[in-house]
Design a protein around this motif. Structure first.
Motif, PDB file in Angstrom:
ATOM      1  N   LYS A 198       0.744  -1.094  -0.143  1.00  0.00           N
ATOM      2  CA  LYS A 198      -0.037  -0.007   0.143  1.00  0.00           C
ATOM      3  C   LYS A 198       0.729   1.163  -0.049  1.00  0.00           C
ATOM      4  O   LYS A 198       0.426   2.287  -0.696  1.00  0.00           O
TER       5      LYS A 198
ATOM      6  N   ALA B  87       1.691   9.416  -6.113  1.00  0.00           N
ATOM      7  CA  ALA B  87       1.913  10.851  -5.744  1.00  0.00           C
ATOM      8  C   ALA B  87       2.915  11.529  -6.683  1.00  0.00           C
ATOM      9  O   ALA B  87       2.907  12.742  -6.834  1.00  0.00           O
TER      10      ALA B  87
ATOM     11  N   TRP C  85       2.625   1.791  -3.549  1.00  0.00           N
ATOM     12  CA  TRP C  85       1.583   2.212  -4.623  1.00  0.00           C
ATOM     13  C   TRP C  85       1.247   3.657  -4.213  1.00  0.00           C
ATOM     14  O   TRP C  85       1.080   4.600  -5.270  1.00  0.00           O
ATOM     15  N   GLU C  86       1.149   4.107  -2.963  1.00  0.00           N
ATOM     16  CA  GLU C  86       0.510   5.380  -2.822  1.00  0.00           C
ATOM     17  C   GLU C  86       1.720   6.447  -3.170  1.00  0.00           C
ATOM     18  O   GLU C  86       1.455   7.530  -3.595  1.00  0.00           O
ATOM     19  N   ARG C  87       2.829   6.179  -2.539  1.00  0.00           N
ATOM     20  CA  ARG C  87       3.896   6.909  -2.739  1.00  0.00           C
ATOM     21  C   ARG C  87       4.267   7.023  -4.047  1.00  0.00           C
ATOM     22  O   ARG C  87       4.703   8.250  -4.657  1.00  0.00           O
TER      23      ARG C  87
END
Length: 167
Positions: free
Chosen positions: A77, A85, A80-82
């Motif tokens: 998670k 961004a 993927w989020e980093r």
């Protein structure tokens, strides 16, 4: 070979083409690498541009003693989020891929079973502004086993290269 030495070999393998950072990395990762490519084709003069394409790759490294299912989900998670961004889709954006590489002394059976199921993909404006693929590689150092998702299968070659001492 201990985990720190293998981790160092993985980071050095990426340093040939990527900008690798090992210091001042925000947890839960131990290193990050970035690759940026901009391709441009033009006819006779630069102002007569035919096409442009931008590709990016963001790699996140984690080194742990034990990888269980909960930790794998957390790292998945966060990567993927980093990575998302950092993606800036636009008309000339081709792709921005995100890769997570985990080195662990041991990997639980549940984490090994979960790794191939971690699939992520995102397209931007129906792929007219590019896409993002997600690759995952988890290496159990005690057994030499490598677990990947479908997009990360080509990373097994890197594991073989490093295990053979060519890295």
């Amino acid at each position: 070979m201990d985990r720190d030495a293998v981790f160092d070999r993985f980071a050095r393998a990426f340093e040939a083409y990527y900008n690798v950072r090992r210091e001042e990395i925000e947890p839960p990762f131990d290193a990050e690498a970035e690759f940026h490519s901009h391709d441009e084709q033009f006819f006779l003069v630069r102002s007569a541009t035919i096409s442009e394409a931008e590709s990016n790759d963001y790699v996140y490294f984690a080194s742990r003693q034990k990888l269980d299912e909960e930790l794998l989900q957390e790292l998945d998670k966060a990567a993927w989020e980093r990575g998302l961004a950092k993606v800036k889709p636009h008309a000339n954006h081709r792709n921005s891929d995100i890769t997570l590489i985990i080195l662990a002394d041991t990997i639980t059976e549940s984490a090994a079973a979960l790794a191939p199921k971690l699939r992520r993909y995102k397209s931007y404006r129906f792929s007219f502004h590019g896409w993002t693929h997600y690759r995952l590689l988890a290496v159990e150092l005690s057994s030499g086993m490598a677990y990947t998702n479908r997009q990360g299968r080509d990373l097994k070659k890197l594991v073989r290269m490093i295990n053979n001492g060519l890295g």
